[in-house]
Design an enzyme around this catalytic site. Structure first.
Site, PDB file in Angstrom:
ATOM      1  N   LYS A 226       0.815  -1.127   0.020  1.00  0.00           N
ATOM      2  CA  LYS A 226      -0.044  -0.155   0.070  1.00  0.00           C
ATOM      3  C   LYS A 226       0.881   1.344   0.087  1.00  0.00           C
ATOM      4  O   LYS A 226       2.040   1.270   0.419  1.00  0.00           O
ATOM      5  CB  LYS A 226      -0.786   0.112   1.196  1.00  0.00           C
ATOM      6  CG  LYS A 226      -0.155   0.099   2.373  1.00  0.00           C
ATOM      7  CD  LYS A 226       0.313   1.465   2.886  1.00  0.00           C
ATOM      8  CE  LYS A 226       0.847   1.487   4.324  1.00  0.00           C
ATOM      9  NZ  LYS A 226       1.390   2.639   4.739  1.00  0.00           N
TER      10      LYS A 226
ATOM     11  N   LEU B 144       5.594   0.762   3.176  1.00  0.00           N
ATOM     12  CA  LEU B 144       4.598   0.195   2.118  1.00  0.00           C
ATOM     13  C   LEU B 144       3.749  -0.896   2.461  1.00  0.00           C
ATOM     14  O   LEU B 144       2.931  -1.463   1.989  1.00  0.00           O
ATOM     15  CB  LEU B 144       5.360  -0.510   1.019  1.00  0.00           C
ATOM     16  CG  LEU B 144       6.355   0.702   0.246  1.00  0.00           C
ATOM     17  CD1 LEU B 144       7.153   0.028  -0.889  1.00  0.00           C
ATOM     18  CD2 LEU B 144       5.566   1.774  -0.231  1.00  0.00           C
TER      19      LEU B 144
ATOM     20  N   GLY C 120       4.506  -3.947   4.001  1.00  0.00           N
ATOM     21  CA  GLY C 120       4.670  -5.277   3.346  1.00  0.00           C
ATOM     22  C   GLY C 120       4.307  -6.241   4.264  1.00  0.00           C
ATOM     23  O   GLY C 120       3.736  -7.299   3.984  1.00  0.00           O
ATOM     24  N   GLY C 121       4.733  -6.069   5.628  1.00  0.00           N
ATOM     25  CA  GLY C 121       4.557  -7.314   6.528  1.00  0.00           C
ATOM     26  C   GLY C 121       3.006  -7.226   6.835  1.00  0.00           C
ATOM     27  O   GLY C 121       2.624  -8.407   6.935  1.00  0.00           O
ATOM     28  N   SER C 122       2.335  -6.032   6.702  1.00  0.00           N
ATOM     29  CA  SER C 122       1.042  -6.368   7.287  1.00  0.00           C
ATOM     30  C   SER C 122       0.183  -6.876   5.976  1.00  0.00           C
ATOM     31  O   SER C 122      -0.692  -7.687   6.063  1.00  0.00           O
ATOM     32  CB  SER C 122       0.429  -4.726   7.545  1.00  0.00           C
ATOM     33  OG  SER C 122       0.805  -4.212   8.638  1.00  0.00           O
TER      34      SER C 122
ATOM     35  N   ASP D 216      -2.747  -1.824  10.133  1.00  0.00           N
ATOM     36  CA  ASP D 216      -2.632  -1.709   8.530  1.00  0.00           C
ATOM     37  C   ASP D 216      -3.310  -3.018   8.083  1.00  0.00           C
ATOM     38  O   ASP D 216      -3.772  -3.060   6.805  1.00  0.00           O
ATOM     39  CB  ASP D 216      -1.268  -1.540   7.825  1.00  0.00           C
ATOM     40  CG  ASP D 216      -0.944  -0.213   8.007  1.00  0.00           C
ATOM     41  OD1 ASP D 216      -1.498   0.604   8.512  1.00  0.00           O
ATOM     42  OD2 ASP D 216       0.447  -0.143   7.915  1.00  0.00           O
TER      43      ASP D 216
END
Length: 294
Positions: free
Chosen positions: A10, A100, A102-104, A137
């Site tokens: 995102k 961004l 990424g982990g979420s 997120d």
């Protein structure tokens, strides 16, 4: 049988810090937008009740701290069936410390993936509630698209998913730097509700057609990120990258989330490709892409 799930990252088209709460968290006003870039999670069922996670390349953190692993445990616990198991593989592309999500996004994709693999048939809203226990997120990224988010990001208002105007290209770049969340919040101004409420009111005042095409949200003057104020003095590589993106022809550029990534919107592919070539030496991650929605 192995099944796969894309984990779109995102960006934040707008982000303001409204106030610091008594619990130490901050109330935000932000617009989330998923993009057509991200990791891929795959899994196959195990019959021994074990959850295992492996990667396409070694990661510098223990598996037990990975949100993918935590998401699998949380979903299994929610199901009430401790015999459910999975062999999970994460093809990790997105950078860490990049703003961004990424982990979420990986956690959200894991919830969707195992919901199918284990035939739990939980609705998206239930997956979002589980995701909220993993990170602010995650609920948005369970569904993706475009959404206004408030509170710590958990209060979501999904709107008609945005697409970039025809011919425009999104460039996303991460400098050779990472921004700890504490750096972003330290010294960030608390704006109060006025800017965020005015932003929402401007969008709401548009016609249905304008809102469908995101005319207010994608206007060059509407992009804002309060964290630039606190991050740029401490992380000059991030500030310099934003300047470079603008100098190379982006009609707008903004840091995403709490950094360190910067995105730029270009009106044509050729200019975006030239910009990407010029930015390679300054970045640890770089892609040309578009908005994503299901």
């Amino acid at each position: 049988m192995t099944i796969k799930e894309f984990a779109p990252a995102k960006i934040n088209l707008f982000l303001d810090v409204i106030r610091k709460r008594e619990d130490g968290y901050h109330d935000l006003g932000t617009v989330f937008q998923t993009i057509d870039a991200g990791d891929t999670v795959s899994a196959e069922a195990r019959m021994d009740g074990k959850i295992a996670l492996s990667y396409n390349k070694p990661q510098d953190y223990p598996v037990e701290s990975d949100l993918v692993y935590k998401a699998a445990l949380a979903l299994r616990s929610h199901s009430g069936n401790e015999n459910l198991g999975a062999e999970i593989f994460l093809d990790k592309v997105m950078p860490l410390g990049a703003g961004l999500g990424g982990g979420s996004a990986d956690a959200a994709a894991t919830l969707r993936l195992l919901n199918r693999l284990w035939d739990l048939r939980l609705p998206p809203a239930e997956l979002e509630r589980i995701g909220a226990t993993l990170g602010a997120d995650v609920p948005f990224l369970v569904r993706g698209g475009t959404a206004f988010a408030e509170g710590i990001g958990e209060r979501l208002t999904f709107i008609e998913p945005l697409d970039l105007p025809a011919g425009e290209v999104l460039l996303v770049a991460t400098p050779h730097d990472a921004v700890p969340t504490k750096d972003a919040y330290a010294g960030v101004p608390k704006s109060g509700p006025d800017r965020w409420e005015a932003y929402k009111a401007a969008w709401a005042s548009g016609t249905d057609a304008e809102k469908s095409f995101g005319c207010h949200l994608l206007d060059s003057g509407s992009f804002f990120n309060a964290f630039e104020i606190s991050v740029f003095p401490k992380h000059p590589l991030v500030s310099a990258l934003k300047d470079k993106v603008l100098d190379l022809g982006a009609r707008v550029a903004l840091m995403s989330g709490s950094g360190a990534s910067v995105f730029g919107i270009f009106t044509d592919k050729a200019t975006a490709e030239t910009a990407a070539e010029n930015l390679q030496l300054y970045t640890r991650y770089l892609t040309l892409t578009k908005f994503w929605h299901a």
